[in-house]
Design an enzyme around this catalytic site. Structure first.
Site, PDB file in Angstrom:
ATOM      1  N   ASP A 279      -5.385  -5.672   6.423  1.00 19.86           N
ATOM      2  CA  ASP A 279      -6.483  -5.250   5.398  1.00 19.86           C
ATOM      3  C   ASP A 279      -7.454  -6.360   5.427  1.00 19.86           C
ATOM      4  O   ASP A 279      -8.704  -6.413   5.607  1.00 19.86           O
ATOM      5  CB  ASP A 279      -6.365  -4.464   4.156  1.00 19.86           C
ATOM      6  CG  ASP A 279      -7.224  -3.705   3.751  1.00 19.86           C
ATOM      7  OD1 ASP A 279      -8.496  -3.566   4.371  1.00 19.86           O
ATOM      8  OD2 ASP A 279      -7.245  -3.284   2.468  1.00 19.86           O
TER       9      ASP A 279
ATOM     10  N   TYR B 181       0.857  -1.271  -0.053  1.00 23.45           N
ATOM     11  CA  TYR B 181      -0.120   0.035   0.099  1.00 23.45           C
ATOM     12  C   TYR B 181       0.730   1.188   0.189  1.00 23.45           C
ATOM     13  O   TYR B 181       0.342   2.316   0.229  1.00 23.45           O
ATOM     14  CB  TYR B 181      -0.784   0.168   1.375  1.00 23.45           C
ATOM     15  CG  TYR B 181      -2.155  -0.919   1.173  1.00 23.45           C
ATOM     16  CD1 TYR B 181      -2.102  -2.021   0.422  1.00 23.45           C
ATOM     17  CD2 TYR B 181      -3.425  -0.456   1.465  1.00 23.45           C
ATOM     18  CE1 TYR B 181      -3.024  -2.935   0.501  1.00 23.45           C
ATOM     19  CE2 TYR B 181      -4.657  -1.189   1.631  1.00 23.45           C
ATOM     20  CZ  TYR B 181      -4.450  -2.576   0.929  1.00 23.45           C
ATOM     21  OH  TYR B 181      -5.446  -3.264   0.828  1.00 23.45           O
TER      22      TYR B 181
ATOM     23  N   LYS C  13       4.189 -13.924   5.792  1.00 25.03           N
ATOM     24  CA  LYS C  13       4.617 -14.912   4.749  1.00 25.03           C
ATOM     25  C   LYS C  13       6.161 -15.118   4.574  1.00 25.03           C
ATOM     26  O   LYS C  13       6.502 -14.965   3.429  1.00 25.03           O
ATOM     27  CB  LYS C  13       3.566 -14.690   3.509  1.00 25.03           C
ATOM     28  CG  LYS C  13       3.613 -15.741   2.417  1.00 25.03           C
ATOM     29  CD  LYS C  13       2.650 -16.750   2.871  1.00 25.03           C
ATOM     30  CE  LYS C  13       2.643 -17.886   1.753  1.00 25.03           C
ATOM     31  NZ  LYS C  13       1.919 -19.010   2.115  1.00 25.03           N
TER      32      LYS C  13
ATOM     33  N   ASP D 102      -1.847 -17.347   5.514  1.00 20.37           N
ATOM     34  CA  ASP D 102      -2.934 -18.248   5.035  1.00 20.37           C
ATOM     35  C   ASP D 102      -3.384 -19.272   6.330  1.00 20.37           C
ATOM     36  O   ASP D 102      -4.707 -19.585   6.364  1.00 20.37           O
ATOM     37  CB  ASP D 102      -2.449 -19.251   3.760  1.00 20.37           C
ATOM     38  CG  ASP D 102      -1.029 -19.570   3.954  1.00 20.37           C
ATOM     39  OD1 ASP D 102      -0.305 -19.433   4.985  1.00 20.37           O
ATOM     40  OD2 ASP D 102      -0.287 -20.222   3.068  1.00 20.37           O
TER      41      ASP D 102
END
Ligand code: NAP
Length: 364
Positions: free
Chosen positions: A251, A125, A192, A227
């Protein structure tokens, strides 16, 4: 308590209706507020040549506290998100999104009580993008190849994902400080890092270093792959306490968490920096409901509860929260979205302002 001057940005779409409801509830709870109304968004473009006039930023810098309704971001064309610009201009680096169950919302889960701390200023972002076919994209593709870092297809568009040591350190510290101040027991860093070694890998390494600083604080630390976090949130949300995440995952996961507690109409938020704080719901401007007195103002009102706690109006914050809980648990005067979740039909729902009236009636 002293009078508070607070910047109020009504926003667009359902923003003006839900901020009116919020304002009425806060005033009825006995808080002495002077609202400094500041307009931002597409509607002020013609007059000011920008969707975020300098006067809006000045007002927030002066008052230190603002509450806003959602602002529409046109897709593909037009201006970049006012919401993202506001966070960047004021360096509101911490996005706080509590997700807690309230009986009566018809949510699929009970007993959820999670705080999401989302980094607000960097990651994908950051707004550093290269359009497909542009000179910049071409140069970047050549640079990457010349460094032996890999091959990017020549017809690619590119968005950069910068994650810094300083940005990570301050957001993870914020998460620990929030946990300590609010009697919470665990901070989970979400990432991640197994795939994105130099961005998420850095996030995880710095998060672990910061966790060491808080080793004696009584707040436990763990980390989870993003995940797996999503799956665990759906399976057993009660295992989580405070989650700290880079911007994009924050988000997405905060919308997931909103789903756990009954939907976007319920989920509040705050954007906090060292100087200023801007409170706003997680949801957007829901344009199809604009002007229809239908939208659920709960998320906006609960954002005001966060704001009232932030400015030291704890009694009023408790009063408003208790009012919201009572009206929702009684279930008679709820907006269309809650009625639909509860009964499968919107029959018997009330409008935005009538719902606010029902909350105000609990103060008597
Ligand atoms: P949205 O405005 O959040 O609305 C999506 C759906 O969520 C609505 O159609 C509605 O679902 C439900 N919903 C959202 N707010 C609700 C409320 N207060 N009461 C009841 N239901 C509510 O998402 P969007 O349509 O993707 O975004 C619209 C615009 O808002 C976009 O321009 C986006 O960029 C902008 N946005 C702004 C902010 C911000 O200002 N911070 C944040 C997010 C998005 P049902 O129709 O199923 O009832």
């Amino acid at each position: 308590m002293a009078k508070h001057t607070i910047t109020l940005i009504p926003g667009d779409g359902i923003g003006p209706e839900i901020t009116t409801a919020m304002r009425r509830v806060v005033e009825a709870a006995g808080v002495d507020v002077e609202w400094e109304v500041a307009e931002a968004g597409a509607d002020v473009m013609d007059k000011h040549g920008t969707p975020l006039p300098e006067g809006v930023l000045e007002s927030i810098r002066r008052n230190k506290v603002a509450i806003k309704g959602p602002i529409t971001t046109p897709v593909g064309t037009g201006f970049r998100s006012v919401n993202v610009a506001l966070r960047k201009e004021l360096d509101l680096y911490a996005c706080l999104r509590p997700a807690f169950s309230i009986p009566g919302t018809g949510a699929r889960y009970d007993g959820v009580d999670i705080v999401i701390v989302r980094e607000n200023t960097e990651d994908l972002y950051a707004g550093i993008e290269f359009e497909q076919g542009s000179e910049g994209a071409q140069e970047l593709i050549e640079f990457v190849e010349s460094r032996g870092a890999g091959r990017i297809r020549p017809d690619s568009g590119i968005s950069l994902k910068p994650i810094s040591v300083s940005g990570t350190r301050r957001i993870v510290r914020f998460a620990f400080e929030h946990a300590i101040a609010n009697g919470r027991k665990k901070v989970t860093a979400v990432h991640k890092a197994n795939i994105l070694k130099h961005s998420d890998g850095l996030f995880l390494r710095v998060a672990r270093e910061v966790a060491e600083e808080y080793a004696g604080s009584g707040v436990e630390f763990e980390d989870y792959i993003v995940d797996a976090t999503c799956m665990q949130l759906v399976l057993r949300p009660e295992q989580f306490d405070v989650l700290v995440l880079p911007n994009l995952y924050g988000d997405i996961v905060s919308d997931l968490a909103a789903g756990l507690i009954g939907g976007l109409g319920i989920a509040p938020g705050a954007n906090i920096g060292d100087e200023c704080a801007v409170f706003e719901p997680v949801h957007g401007s829901a344009p199809k409901y604009a002007g229809k007195d239908m939208a659920n103002p709960t998320a906006e009102i609960l954002s005001a509860v966060l704001m009232l706690n932030h400015i030291g109006e704890r009694e009023a914050a408790d009063k408003v929260l208790a009012g919201v809980k009572r009206v929702l648990s009684e279930g008679a005067q709820v907006t269309y979205d809650v009625k639909r979740t509860l009964t499968g039909s919107v029959d018997g729902c009330v409008g935005t302002q009538a719902y606010a009236d029902a909350i105000i009636a609990t103060f008597a």
